[in-house]
Enzyme design. Structure first.
Site, short mmCIF file in Angstrom:
data_model
loop_
_atom_site.label_atom_id
_atom_site.label_comp_id
_atom_site.label_asym_id
_atom_site.label_seq_id
_atom_site.Cartn_x
_atom_site.Cartn_y
_atom_site.Cartn_z
N LYS A 220 0.97 -1.18 -0.08
CA LYS A 220 0.06 -0.01 0.23
C LYS A 220 0.80 1.45 0.03
O LYS A 220 1.50 1.56 0.92
CB LYS A 220 -0.90 -0.07 1.33
CG LYS A 220 -2.08 1.17 0.98
CD LYS A 220 -2.44 1.54 2.27
CE LYS A 220 -1.87 2.67 2.76
NZ LYS A 220 -1.75 3.92 2.11
N GLU A 294 9.79 0.80 10.47
CA GLU A 294 10.85 1.84 10.20
C GLU A 294 10.15 3.19 10.45
O GLU A 294 9.26 3.58 9.95
CB GLU A 294 11.52 1.74 9.09
CG GLU A 294 12.79 2.51 8.69
CD GLU A 294 12.62 3.80 8.39
OE1 GLU A 294 12.77 4.56 9.16
OE2 GLU A 294 12.56 3.98 7.21
N CYS A 328 13.56 10.59 7.20
CA CYS A 328 13.55 10.13 8.72
C CYS A 328 14.72 10.22 9.10
O CYS A 328 15.08 10.35 10.35
CB CYS A 328 12.80 8.62 8.53
SG CYS A 328 13.76 7.58 7.45
N GLU A 425 10.39 15.49 15.32
CA GLU A 425 10.60 15.40 13.86
C GLU A 425 10.02 16.46 13.42
O GLU A 425 8.56 16.56 13.22
CB GLU A 425 10.11 13.97 13.44
CG GLU A 425 10.88 13.61 12.39
CD GLU A 425 10.64 12.30 11.90
OE1 GLU A 425 9.22 11.74 12.29
OE2 GLU A 425 11.20 11.46 11.07
P1 NAD Z 1 1.82 8.17 8.39
O1 NAD Z 1 2.62 7.31 9.13
O2 NAD Z 1 0.51 8.59 8.55
O3 NAD Z 1 1.67 7.28 6.81
C1 NAD Z 1 2.49 6.31 6.55
C2 NAD Z 1 1.66 5.22 5.90
O4 NAD Z 1 0.83 4.51 6.77
C3 NAD Z 1 0.86 5.87 4.53
O5 NAD Z 1 0.77 5.00 3.57
C4 NAD Z 1 -0.49 5.91 5.21
O6 NAD Z 1 -1.55 5.76 4.45
C5 NAD Z 1 -0.50 4.74 6.25
N1 NAD Z 1 -1.20 4.84 7.54
C6 NAD Z 1 -1.82 5.89 7.78
N2 NAD Z 1 -2.42 5.48 8.91
C7 NAD Z 1 -2.48 3.95 8.72
C8 NAD Z 1 -3.39 3.00 10.05
N3 NAD Z 1 -4.03 3.55 10.91
N4 NAD Z 1 -2.92 1.76 9.63
C9 NAD Z 1 -2.08 1.36 8.76
N5 NAD Z 1 -1.55 2.23 7.65
C10 NAD Z 1 -1.78 3.68 8.10
O7 NAD Z 1 2.86 9.42 8.00
P2 NAD Z 1 2.11 10.43 7.27
O8 NAD Z 1 1.01 11.09 8.11
O9 NAD Z 1 2.37 10.55 6.02
O10 NAD Z 1 3.55 11.54 7.60
C11 NAD Z 1 3.55 11.82 9.02
C12 NAD Z 1 4.65 12.13 9.88
O11 NAD Z 1 5.18 10.78 9.74
C13 NAD Z 1 5.66 13.03 9.12
O12 NAD Z 1 5.45 14.20 9.56
C14 NAD Z 1 6.93 12.35 9.64
O13 NAD Z 1 7.25 12.88 10.81
C15 NAD Z 1 6.55 10.82 9.56
N6 NAD Z 1 7.07 10.23 8.39
C16 NAD Z 1 8.20 9.46 8.45
C17 NAD Z 1 8.70 8.58 7.42
C18 NAD Z 1 9.72 7.73 7.53
O14 NAD Z 1 10.38 7.40 6.38
N7 NAD Z 1 10.15 7.40 8.70
C19 NAD Z 1 8.16 9.04 6.33
C20 NAD Z 1 6.93 9.55 6.10
C21 NAD Z 1 6.60 10.55 7.27
#
Ligand code: NAD
Ligand code: MN
Length: 515
Positions: A220, A294, A328, A425
């Site tokens: 996904k 991660e 990240c 972050e």
């Molecule tokens: P997120 O964790 O909400 O999203 C990451 C993925 O998880 C997306 O595909 C999203 O659709 C999915 N997701 C969201 N809620 C979920 C749930 N309850 N169950 C399963 N999957 C779910 O991250 P975001 O909203 O895109 O970004 C928010 C913050 O996360 C950013 O500001 C940053 O701090 C952090 N981030 C970290 C990384 C990394 O590489 N570690 C990458 C992107 C964002």
């Protein structure tokens, strides 16, 4: 040729920053502070994108075919640099997830799970070569949908995507050497959820090792950056990958949740925020599912007085402004030894003023668009908190385009450890600078965070590097360089940055059962 001011002399409107005016002010022709705009501007050098074939609608990729979502619902994916709609993306619900998991289970039982490794390897090599053939087109799409600069998608993301498939293709028939004396068996069906900061690269990190080990996948992508994953699906079709070996389902958090909760998934691999990571830990507790996470980071980049300062400043620039700070493992905290603090600050100040912010499809752009309005608001909120808590902001006065989501390269000084900007972050082009006196203090400060993903050390002395590195609680430490990646090298964190490693031989482990 200097750029015409009339085209881009607009100030940014940052939605969350009403009370404190840290927004870049309009530039007056006499203003020489942090304004190298004229002196440093290049003629436009846009990457061609008129040949890119975007579909009006992207369907789900299930069982080797593109199929409409059961709900009939679609959502828009926009270009964050222009706010234009690029395409409609299918929204998968629990019924679609069920079809995808069933397709993956069938493919696992009937072909992929029992195929000899050398045969699986051939498919992966074929995928890798097709990615290379189409890499320019994929880089342009990645830039259009996600906002990252073409310089990065073309020179960093796509070469690494292909390299990961090549690397794990090589392991497919050598698993007995990866785990000498033991038998490695696949786990079954892997559900994989990825973020928007490196869309194709995260897909490669997840898919390549899982497939090499004989698992089948339901992937996904993140909701703001699904397009390149669907083009990757076309590559899987073209490579003749058996139907159902990879399934790609699009949608937001609810879709991800349905995948995590499906009872016939054997493994969940997730990259994203720590808050969602914690939810997933609860969701899989007490089930048969394996989990790797991660998550975020708040890396310290430590500069000692004996470091080559110019080189270090370049590394810091790459470490935080690279990919708009949407990384990240970004070096988002800078720890400077006191004696070189003034020199480092002066150089940083001058250097961020030369960074070009704007059209990510321009080959000279250093900082592209922030991935989404939501992310921009989050950056603004954290910057506001920094100002409220008393830190000082230095910000480039780069002229920002009128449309789209932008944030100028910035750094804070006067940061204390209790400030939110030192702990959370920011995930944007904003650096928090702090000082230290002794190596012990540097180590203590670097480790004073709930995260533990990465760190950087800058010094002239090899012995100091080894001494410091062994005491840093971080999964990756770069020495006299930053943000360098290679498929042979494991990546992953300690503490709230998650567990499990991706990349290298270690990256096979989360996808096998060892006997
Ligand atoms: P997120 O964790 O909400 O999203 C990451 C993925 O998880 C997306 O595909 C999203 O659709 C999915 N997701 C969201 N809620 C979920 C749930 N309850 N169950 C399963 N999957 C779910 O991250 P975001 O909203 O895109 O970004 C928010 C913050 O996360 C950013 O500001 C940053 O701090 C952090 N981030 C970290 C990384 C990394 O590489 N570690 C990458 C992107 C964002
Ligand atoms: Mn998009």
């Amino acid at each position: 040729m200097p750029r015409k001011r009339s085209r881009r002399a607009e100030t940014v409107v940052l939605p969350a920053a009403k009370s404190l005016d840290h927004r870049p002010a309009p530039i007056s022709p006499n203003d020489r502070r942090l304004n190298f705009g004229e002196k440093w501007s290049y003629a436009p050098a846009p990457e061609a994108h008129n040949y890119i074939q975007l579909k009006r609608r992207y369907q789900l990729f299930i069982g080797g075919k593109f199929v409409a979502p059961r709900s009939g619902k679609y959502f828009d994916s926009i270009n964050p640099a222009t706010e234009e709609k690029l395409a409609e993306i299918a929204e998968a619900d629990a019924r679609d997830i069920d079809l995808a998991v069933k397709a993956a289970r069938r493919a696992y039982k009937s072909v992929w799970g029992k195929m000899p490794g050398r045969e699986r390897g051939k498919f992966l090599y074929r995928v890798a070569r097709l990615i290379q053939e189409r890499s320019r087109e994929l880089a342009v799409l990645e830039t259009m949908d996600g906002g990252k600069t073409i310089k990065e998608s073309r020179d960093i993301d796509l070469p690494l995507v292909a390299a990961h498939f090549f690397y794990y293709a090589g392991w497919a028939d050598k698993l007995e050497y990866a785990f000498p004396g033991r038998t490695a068996r696949p786990l079954g069906v892997a559900g994989q959820i990825i973020p928007w900061n490196f869309p194709l690269l995260m897909a490669a990190w997840k898919l390549a090792p899982a497939l090499a080990c004989g698992n089948t996948c339901v992937l996904k992508p993140a909701e703001t950056t699904s397009i390149t994953a669907m083009h990757l699906a076309e590559i899987f079709q073209e490579a003749g990958l058996p139907a159902g070996v990879v399934n790609i389902v699009t949608g937001a958090g609810e879709t991800g949740k349905a995948l995590v909760e499906h009872s016939d998934v054997d493994k969940i691999a997730f990259t994203g925020s720590t808050s969602v990571g914690k939810l997933l830990t609860q969701a899989v507790a007490g089930t048969k599912k394996d989990l790797t996470l991660e998550l975020g980071g708040k890396a310290a980049n430590i500069i000692f007085e004996d470091a080559p300062i110019d080189q270090a400043v370049e590394g810091i620039i790459a470490g935080i402004y690279f990919n708009q700070g949407h990384v990240c493992c970004a070096g988002s905290r800078l720890l400077v030894q006191e004696g070189v603090f003034p020199a480092v600050i002066r150089k940083l100040r001058d250097r961020i003023a030369t960074l070009r912010v704007g059209n990510p499809l321009d080959k000279n752009t250093d900082i592209g668009a922030i991935n989404s309005r939501m992310q921009l608001e989050k950056i603004c909120q954290l910057v506001d908190s920094g100002l409220r808590q008393g830190a000082e902001l230095v910000q480039s006065k780069a002229l920002l385009p009128k449309k789209g989501y932008w944030y100028p390269p910035s750094f804070f000084t006067g940061v204390t450890e209790s400030h939110r900007i030192a702990q959370e972050e920011i995930f944007g082009p904003v650096l928090s600078v702090m000082t230290f006196r002794t190596p012990e203090e540097a180590i203590e400060r670097a480790n004073n965070t709930p995260y533990g993903l990465s760190a950087g050390v800058w010094t002239d002395k090899g012995s100091k590097i080894f001494k410091i590195v062994s005491k840093l609680r971080a999964g990756i430490v770069w020495a006299n360089t930053y943000n360098k990646f290679d498929p042979t090298s494991p990546f992953g964190g300690y503490k709230e940055s998650g567990f499990g490693r991706e990349g290298g031989r270690h990256g096979l482990m989360p996808y096998v059962m060892l006997n």
